[in-house]
Design a protein around this motif. Structure first.
Motif, PDB file in Angstrom:
ATOM      1  N   LYS A  99       0.803  -1.218   0.000  1.00 46.52           N
ATOM      2  CA  LYS A  99       0.000   0.000   0.000  1.00 46.52           C
ATOM      3  C   LYS A  99       0.841   1.276   0.000  1.00 46.52           C
ATOM      4  N   ILE A 100       2.114   1.175  -0.380  1.00 41.86           N
ATOM      5  CA  ILE A 100       2.973   2.359  -0.385  1.00 41.86           C
ATOM      6  C   ILE A 100       2.391   3.440  -1.286  1.00 41.86           C
ATOM      7  N   ARG A 101       1.893   3.050  -2.453  1.00 37.40           N
ATOM      8  CA  ARG A 101       1.312   4.037  -3.380  1.00 37.40           C
ATOM      9  C   ARG A 101       0.118   4.736  -2.730  1.00 37.40           C
ATOM     10  N   ASP A 102      -0.732   3.987  -2.051  1.00 36.69           N
ATOM     11  CA  ASP A 102      -1.897   4.572  -1.376  1.00 36.69           C
ATOM     12  C   ASP A 102      -1.459   5.633  -0.366  1.00 36.69           C
ATOM     13  N   TRP A 103      -0.473   5.279   0.443  1.00 35.68           N
ATOM     14  CA  TRP A 103       0.034   6.224   1.440  1.00 35.68           C
ATOM     15  C   TRP A 103       0.648   7.446   0.771  1.00 35.68           C
ATOM     16  N   ARG A 104       1.426   7.220  -0.279  1.00 38.46           N
ATOM     17  CA  ARG A 104       2.105   8.322  -0.972  1.00 38.46           C
ATOM     18  C   ARG A 104       1.078   9.303  -1.539  1.00 38.46           C
ATOM     19  N   LEU A 105       0.028   8.782  -2.167  1.00 38.69           N
ATOM     20  CA  LEU A 105      -1.002   9.649  -2.738  1.00 38.69           C
ATOM     21  C   LEU A 105      -1.797  10.367  -1.649  1.00 38.69           C
ATOM     22  N   GLN A 106      -2.023   9.688  -0.538  1.00 31.90           N
ATOM     23  CA  GLN A 106      -2.717  10.317   0.589  1.00 31.90           C
ATOM     24  C   GLN A 106      -1.934  11.528   1.102  1.00 31.90           C
ATOM     25  N   PHE A 107      -0.612  11.447   1.034  1.00 28.40           N
ATOM     26  CA  PHE A 107       0.249  12.540   1.475  1.00 28.40           C
ATOM     27  C   PHE A 107       0.577  13.503   0.343  1.00 28.40           C
ATOM     28  N   ASP A 108      -0.068  13.301  -0.809  1.00 24.71           N
ATOM     29  CA  ASP A 108       0.119  14.153  -1.986  1.00 24.71           C
ATOM     30  C   ASP A 108       1.601  14.261  -2.362  1.00 24.71           C
ATOM     31  N   MET A 109       2.260  13.110  -2.432  1.00 27.68           N
ATOM     32  CA  MET A 109       3.685  13.056  -2.749  1.00 27.68           C
ATOM     33  C   MET A 109       3.898  12.347  -4.074  1.00 27.68           C
ATOM     34  N   THR A 110       4.953  12.741  -4.773  1.00 30.53           N
ATOM     35  CA  THR A 110       5.398  12.006  -5.947  1.00 30.53           C
ATOM     36  C   THR A 110       6.361  10.924  -5.477  1.00 30.53           C
ATOM     37  N   GLN A 111       6.699  10.027  -6.386  1.00 24.55           N
ATOM     38  CA  GLN A 111       7.709   9.020  -6.036  1.00 24.55           C
ATOM     39  C   GLN A 111       9.035   9.701  -5.717  1.00 24.55           C
ATOM     40  N   SER A 112       9.347  10.761  -6.435  1.00 27.41           N
ATOM     41  CA  SER A 112      10.592  11.497  -6.167  1.00 27.41           C
ATOM     42  C   SER A 112      10.568  12.140  -4.786  1.00 27.41           C
ATOM     43  N   ASP A 113       9.418  12.704  -4.397  1.00 25.51           N
ATOM     44  CA  ASP A 113       9.292  13.290  -3.056  1.00 25.51           C
ATOM     45  C   ASP A 113       9.568  12.237  -1.986  1.00 25.51           C
ATOM     46  N   LEU A 114       8.926  11.074  -2.140  1.00 26.14           N
ATOM     47  CA  LEU A 114       9.113  10.000  -1.165  1.00 26.14           C
ATOM     48  C   LEU A 114      10.557   9.519  -1.161  1.00 26.14           C
ATOM     49  N   ALA A 115      11.153   9.420  -2.328  1.00 23.23           N
ATOM     50  CA  ALA A 115      12.551   8.998  -2.422  1.00 23.23           C
ATOM     51  C   ALA A 115      13.458   9.975  -1.677  1.00 23.23           C
ATOM     52  N   ASN A 116      13.240  11.256  -1.882  1.00 26.92           N
ATOM     53  CA  ASN A 116      14.075  12.270  -1.229  1.00 26.92           C
ATOM     54  C   ASN A 116      13.923  12.248   0.283  1.00 26.92           C
ATOM     55  N   GLU A 117      12.704  12.062   0.764  1.00 28.84           N
ATOM     56  CA  GLU A 117      12.466  12.085   2.212  1.00 28.84           C
ATOM     57  C   GLU A 117      12.869  10.787   2.908  1.00 28.84           C
ATOM     58  N   SER A 118      12.788   9.667   2.191  1.00 31.22           N
ATOM     59  CA  SER A 118      13.067   8.375   2.822  1.00 31.22           C
ATOM     60  C   SER A 118      14.483   7.873   2.582  1.00 31.22           C
TER      61      SER A 118
END
Length: 71
Positions: free
Chosen positions: A8-27
């Motif tokens: 459910k990573i995609r679900d969480w990412r979209l809930q936080f209004d993040m792109t894959q790049s945003d998540l990559a940078n933060e994680s």
């Protein structure tokens, strides 16, 4: 007993209004790996799951659906 279902990573990412790049940078997890996790091509290792869960402020278990199995 439970088994791991859909990631459910995609679900969480979209809930936080993040792109894959945003998540990559933060994680600190490579963007291409995030894409593969979301598509079900690869499964994240424990370190990457932890890093992603920290970004979302959730438990590692929350990043997956869980299916109850009948014995």
């Amino acid at each position: 007993m439970y088994t791991v279902g859909r990631c459910k990573i995609r679900d969480w990412r979209l809930q936080f209004d993040m792109t894959q790049s945003d998540l990559a940078n933060e994680s600190g997890v490579d963007r291409s790996n995030i894409s593969k996790y979301e598509k079900g091509i690869n499964k994240p290792d424990l370190k990457n799951l932890k890093n992603i869960a920290v970004v979302f402020g959730c438990h590692i278990e929350d990043l997956y659906e869980w299916k109850k199995t009948i014995k």
